[in-house]
Design a protein around this motif. Structure first.
Motif, PDB file in Angstrom:
ATOM      1  N   GLU A  22       5.091   4.026  -2.393  1.00  0.00           N
ATOM      2  CA  GLU A  22       5.156   4.928  -3.550  1.00  0.00           C
ATOM      3  C   GLU A  22       5.045   6.385  -3.109  1.00  0.00           C
ATOM      4  O   GLU A  22       5.761   7.257  -3.623  1.00  0.00           O
ATOM      5  N   THR A  23       4.191   6.667  -2.149  1.00  0.00           N
ATOM      6  CA  THR A  23       4.071   8.034  -1.616  1.00  0.00           C
ATOM      7  C   THR A  23       5.383   8.476  -0.995  1.00  0.00           C
ATOM      8  O   THR A  23       5.849   9.604  -1.217  1.00  0.00           O
ATOM      9  N   GLU A  24       5.998   7.601  -0.214  1.00  0.00           N
ATOM     10  CA  GLU A  24       7.290   7.918   0.398  1.00  0.00           C
ATOM     11  C   GLU A  24       8.374   8.099  -0.652  1.00  0.00           C
ATOM     12  O   GLU A  24       9.204   9.000  -0.557  1.00  0.00           O
ATOM     13  N   ARG A  25       8.378   7.259  -1.675  1.00  0.00           N
ATOM     14  CA  ARG A  25       9.378   7.369  -2.743  1.00  0.00           C
ATOM     15  C   ARG A  25       9.268   8.722  -3.436  1.00  0.00           C
ATOM     16  O   ARG A  25      10.265   9.407  -3.651  1.00  0.00           O
ATOM     17  N   ARG A  26       8.033   9.139  -3.765  1.00  0.00           N
ATOM     18  CA  ARG A  26       7.834  10.430  -4.422  1.00  0.00           C
ATOM     19  C   ARG A  26       8.282  11.574  -3.526  1.00  0.00           C
ATOM     20  O   ARG A  26       8.910  12.524  -3.986  1.00  0.00           O
ATOM     21  N   SER A  27       7.960  11.482  -2.244  1.00  0.00           N
ATOM     22  CA  SER A  27       8.341  12.529  -1.298  1.00  0.00           C
ATOM     23  C   SER A  27       9.855  12.672  -1.234  1.00  0.00           C
ATOM     24  O   SER A  27      10.395  13.781  -1.276  1.00  0.00           O
ATOM     25  N   TRP A  28      10.556  11.548  -1.117  1.00  0.00           N
ATOM     26  CA  TRP A  28      12.015  11.605  -1.046  1.00  0.00           C
ATOM     27  C   TRP A  28      12.630  12.043  -2.369  1.00  0.00           C
ATOM     28  O   TRP A  28      13.651  12.746  -2.395  1.00  0.00           O
TER      29      TRP A  28
END
Length: 108
Positions: free
Chosen positions: A87-93
């Motif tokens: 989820e952190t990676e998804r938000r970052s991208w």
């Protein structure tokens, strides 16, 4: 530089195998004995036990002996860690792509 696997690295490695993903899917329905888990797979029990060992060593499942059977169940905490990372990676991208859209819209 030596490579040190984190618990999250080990979890993703364990989930990279289709047999282990199938085991996790089955365990999502509830805990079951190893003999039931092994039924759908065309492999010897020692080979199947190796898959369970990988899942247990990375903390995705746990097992316990009950009478003459070994029962397995999922460990939710490790899945929560993986979900939080994704989820952190998804938000970052998503933010990066949004900034790219803004940049590209300004160029026209």
């Amino acid at each position: 530089m030596p490579y040190h696997s984190t618990p999250l690295d080990l979890a993703f490695h364990a989930l990279s195998d289709p047999t282990r993903r199938a085991v996790v899917s089955r365990l999502a329905e509830g805990e079951v004995p190893v003999s039931v888990l092994a039924e759908p797979f065309d492999m010897a029990l020692p080979s199947f036990a190796q898959h369970l060992k990988v899942l247990e060593e990375c903390g995705l499942i746990t097992s316990e002996k009950r009478g003459r059977s070994r029962w397995c169940r999922l460990v939710q905490a490790r899945f929560d860690e993986a979900a939080n990372w994704m989820e952190t990676e998804r938000r970052s991208w998503a933010m990066r792509l949004e900034r790219l859209d803004v940049y590209l819209d300004g160029e026209e």
